[in-house]
Design a protein around this motif. Structure first.
Motif, short mmCIF file in Angstrom:
data_model
loop_
_atom_site.label_atom_id
_atom_site.label_comp_id
_atom_site.label_asym_id
_atom_site.label_seq_id
_atom_site.Cartn_x
_atom_site.Cartn_y
_atom_site.Cartn_z
N TRP A 53 1.27 -1.14 -0.19
CA TRP A 53 -0.01 0.30 -0.21
C TRP A 53 0.88 1.47 -0.04
CZ3 TRP A 53 -0.77 4.07 2.96
CH2 TRP A 53 -2.14 4.67 2.77
N CYS A 54 2.16 1.28 0.66
CA CYS A 54 3.12 2.29 0.54
C CYS A 54 3.35 2.89 -0.86
CB CYS A 54 3.83 2.20 1.87
SG CYS A 54 3.42 2.55 3.95
N LYS A 55 3.80 2.08 -1.11
CA LYS A 55 4.53 1.32 -2.24
C LYS A 55 3.57 2.49 -3.37
CE LYS A 55 8.03 0.38 -5.04
NZ LYS A 55 9.03 1.74 -5.03
N LYS A 56 2.28 1.88 -3.26
CA LYS A 56 1.70 2.40 -4.75
C LYS A 56 1.12 3.84 -4.08
CE LYS A 56 -3.11 0.68 -5.16
NZ LYS A 56 -4.04 -0.11 -4.76
N ARG A 57 0.60 3.50 -2.73
CA ARG A 57 0.46 5.55 -2.57
C ARG A 57 1.67 6.68 -2.45
NH1 ARG A 57 -0.58 10.00 -1.63
NH2 ARG A 57 -2.12 10.67 0.41
N PHE A 58 2.55 5.88 -1.90
CA PHE A 58 3.45 7.15 -1.95
C PHE A 58 4.75 7.42 -2.61
CE2 PHE A 58 1.48 6.82 2.28
CZ PHE A 58 1.03 7.99 2.19
N ASN A 59 4.78 6.23 -3.42
CA ASN A 59 5.91 5.23 -4.09
C ASN A 59 6.69 5.06 -2.84
OD1 ASN A 59 7.50 3.95 -5.80
ND2 ASN A 59 7.94 6.52 -6.69
N ILE A 60 6.80 4.68 -2.02
CA ILE A 60 8.04 4.36 -0.62
C ILE A 60 8.19 2.69 -0.67
CG2 ILE A 60 8.43 6.30 0.23
CD1 ILE A 60 6.58 5.58 2.27
N THR A 61 9.86 2.48 -0.50
CA THR A 61 10.44 1.28 -0.79
C THR A 61 10.50 0.66 1.38
OG1 THR A 61 10.49 0.82 -2.36
CG2 THR A 61 11.38 -1.02 -1.13
N LEU A 62 9.17 -0.44 1.81
CA LEU A 62 9.70 -0.44 3.03
C LEU A 62 9.58 -1.78 2.97
CD1 LEU A 62 6.97 1.48 4.53
CD2 LEU A 62 9.60 2.25 4.98
N ALA A 63 10.78 -2.54 4.15
CA ALA A 63 10.74 -3.51 4.35
C ALA A 63 9.84 -4.05 5.37
CB ALA A 63 12.43 -4.05 4.88
N PRO A 64 9.09 -5.14 5.24
CA PRO A 64 7.85 -5.91 6.11
C PRO A 64 8.57 -6.38 6.99
CG PRO A 64 7.46 -6.75 3.50
CD PRO A 64 9.25 -6.25 3.63
N SER A 93 3.70 11.42 1.94
CA SER A 93 4.74 10.76 3.30
C SER A 93 6.06 11.59 2.72
CB SER A 93 4.54 9.69 3.37
OG SER A 93 6.24 8.34 3.21
N LEU A 94 6.04 12.08 4.63
CA LEU A 94 7.72 12.54 5.12
C LEU A 94 8.66 11.18 4.40
CD1 LEU A 94 9.64 14.99 6.84
CD2 LEU A 94 9.03 13.19 8.36
N LEU A 95 8.72 10.14 4.70
CA LEU A 95 9.48 8.74 3.89
C LEU A 95 9.67 9.38 2.00
CD1 LEU A 95 8.19 5.79 6.11
CD2 LEU A 95 10.68 7.74 6.86
N GLU A 96 8.96 10.06 2.11
CA GLU A 96 9.26 10.24 0.25
C GLU A 96 10.26 10.77 0.01
OE1 GLU A 96 5.57 11.16 -2.09
OE2 GLU A 96 4.53 10.70 -0.16
N ILE A 97 10.62 12.23 0.56
CA ILE A 97 12.11 12.66 1.31
C ILE A 97 13.29 11.91 1.17
CG2 ILE A 97 12.93 14.61 1.24
CD1 ILE A 97 9.95 15.17 1.07
N GLU A 98 13.98 11.83 0.66
CA GLU A 98 15.76 11.32 0.35
C GLU A 98 16.27 11.33 1.91
OE1 GLU A 98 17.87 12.04 -3.29
OE2 GLU A 98 19.03 10.90 -1.84
N GLY A 99 16.73 10.41 2.30
CA GLY A 99 17.52 9.95 3.69
C GLY A 99 16.08 10.37 4.45
N ALA A 100 15.03 10.27 4.82
CA ALA A 100 14.89 10.64 5.66
C ALA A 100 14.04 9.23 6.89
CB ALA A 100 12.85 10.97 5.31
N LYS A 101 14.61 8.62 5.92
CA LYS A 101 14.49 6.93 7.15
C LYS A 101 15.93 6.71 7.39
CE LYS A 101 13.18 3.60 4.82
NZ LYS A 101 13.77 2.01 3.07
N ASP A 102 16.57 7.46 8.27
CA ASP A 102 17.89 8.29 8.60
C ASP A 102 17.14 8.93 9.84
OD1 ASP A 102 19.78 7.36 6.70
OD2 ASP A 102 20.04 9.48 6.47
N VAL A 103 16.21 9.86 9.84
CA VAL A 103 15.76 10.07 11.43
C VAL A 103 14.82 10.27 11.45
CG1 VAL A 103 17.42 11.98 11.08
CG2 VAL A 103 15.60 12.39 9.42
#
Ligand SMILES: Cc1ncc(COP(=O)(O)O)c(C=O)c1O
Length: 385
Positions: free
Chosen positions: A84-95, A218-228
């Motif tokens: 859902w996150c991939k489809k909606r925000f184009n972000i890749t998250l490890a389940p 999603s904040l996670l769409e921004i590059e580097g967001a996952k770091d913080v």
């Protein structure tokens, strides 16, 4: 209660519940049989879509779902969240590691500080805000540092104030102001958070309640967001599932691990039948979500127009189901306005000050009643403005 039982200092330091007075007056008015129009609660009036209820009903028949659930949730749910996150925000998250299901996003938002905040740590909290942020930081012994959300800045924190803190709570689309945020702003915010070593806690409970095709980011769409950053999502408003209690956190694995460790000591997972139903909602809910938006958009347009016609020009929200309006000039403050709405027009609305001192001067009204009632509410308000 026996005299010798005392609340903890932790509990005593929580601010008074400012909505209590309005709640009490609302209950009394209802008990008198008055025809109250309740624009106070942020809880959808519509039923959960039938296909989700059907999924729950069938999963509830299955004995394998009756036991303690895994802390980290069912893998099928985590996969559905990732898709859902991939489809909606184009972000890749490890389940496994970057997604953690929750018993509603409030549960996660309030438990996270216990895992990352030490006594005395400063945490930046927007004012006004969803009240749970403040209390969760207080429970963890952190120091609340309020940052003023000013209408002139589109209800966004002033970036120059993002410093000297362990973490910042962020909520766009925003409750109560209905403010939204741009990609540019989020990019700058992430750069500052990295420089200042500040954890970003993003609350995206209203990600799907938007209008005019302006999809919240999603904040996670921004590059580097996952770091913080860690981000909190919810099925409550998206699928009319407030009572079901299901949402998720995603983002930085270390922040998720902190939250997971707190939760492992507090709860025992989410009823699996609810997880199965949530999986179904995320996989097949697009039409239902679109219908939800159409419904609120129609109500928003109707109510804003009706209020304009009676001489109250309120801002039309771009997202959320909240109207955050400066109080009419007839009233001294938001408590007085809310009291007059109830006493003289049988309308419940939420005084802005209940969301923090900077909410003073505003009143919040929700779009969670039928269109006809919104029109009726405007008619009633005409008499008291
Ligand atoms: C801004 C915000 N965040 C989080 C929540 C909690 O939602 P949930 O039902 O997922 O716990 C709410 C509920 O009203 C909210 O307004």
């Amino acid at each position: 209660m026996p005299n010798n039982i005392e609340f903890s200092d932790r509990l005593k330091q929580l601010p008074p519940y400012l909505f209590a007075e309005i709640d009490k007056a609302k209950r009394a008015a209802k008990a008198q049989g008055r025809d109250i129009i309740d624009l106070g609660i942020g809880d959808p009036d519509m039923p959960t879509p039938q296909f989700i209820i059907d999924a729950l009903t069938s999963a509830a028949q299955n004995n394998s779902n009756h036991h303690y659930a895994l802390d980290a949730g069912m893998s099928q749910l985590r996969q559905a969240i990732a898709d859902w996150c991939k489809k909606r925000f184009n972000i890749t998250l490890a389940p496994d590691g970057e997604i953690y299901p929750l018993i509603g996003s409030k549960e996660g938002l309030t438990h996270l500080p216990l895992g990352i905040i030490n006594p005395g740590d400063k945490v930046l909290i927007p004012d006004p805000c969803y009240p749970a942020y403040r209390s969760s930081v207080m429970f963890a012994g952190g120091e609340v540092v309020s940052i003023h959300l000013d209408e002139k800045n589109g209800f966004l924190p002033n970036l120059s104030e993002i410093k000297d803190a362990k973490a910042l709570f962020l909520n766009y689309p925003n409750n109560p102001t209905a403010g939204v945020v741009s990609k540019e702003y989020l990019k700058n915010l992430i750069a500052i958070a990295k420089k200042e070593n500040i954890i970003l806690i993003s609350d995206l409970a209203y990600s799907e309640v938007y209008y005019d095709n302006e999809k919240p980011l999603s904040l996670l769409e921004i590059e580097g967001a996952k770091d913080v950053a860690i981000e909190f999502h919810s099925l409550s408003k998206t699928f009319y599932m407030t009572g079901w209690r299901i949402g998720w956190a995603c983002g930085n694995p270390k922040l998720l691990a902190a939250l997971a460790k707190v939760k492992a000591n507090v709860d025992s997972g989410i009823f699996q039948a609810i997880q199965v139903a949530a999986t179904e909602a995320l996989k097949n809910g697009d039409t239902a979500v679109k219908n939800m938006r159409t419904l609120y958009e129609d109500r928003r347009d109707t109510f804003v127009k009706a209020l304009k016609e009676i001489g109250w020009d309120v801002p039309s929200p771009k997202a959320t189901f909240y109207i955050w309006a400066p109080i009419p000039k007839t009233f001294k403050n938001s408590m007085e306005a809310a009291k007059a709405f109830l006493d003289k027009a049988d309308i419940v609305a939420t005084p802005g000050v209940g969301f923090g001192p900077a909410g003073e001067g505003y009143i919040r009204m929700t779009l969670t009643v039928e269109k006809e009632k919104l029109i009726e509410a405007a008619q009633r308000l005409k008499k008291i403005l």
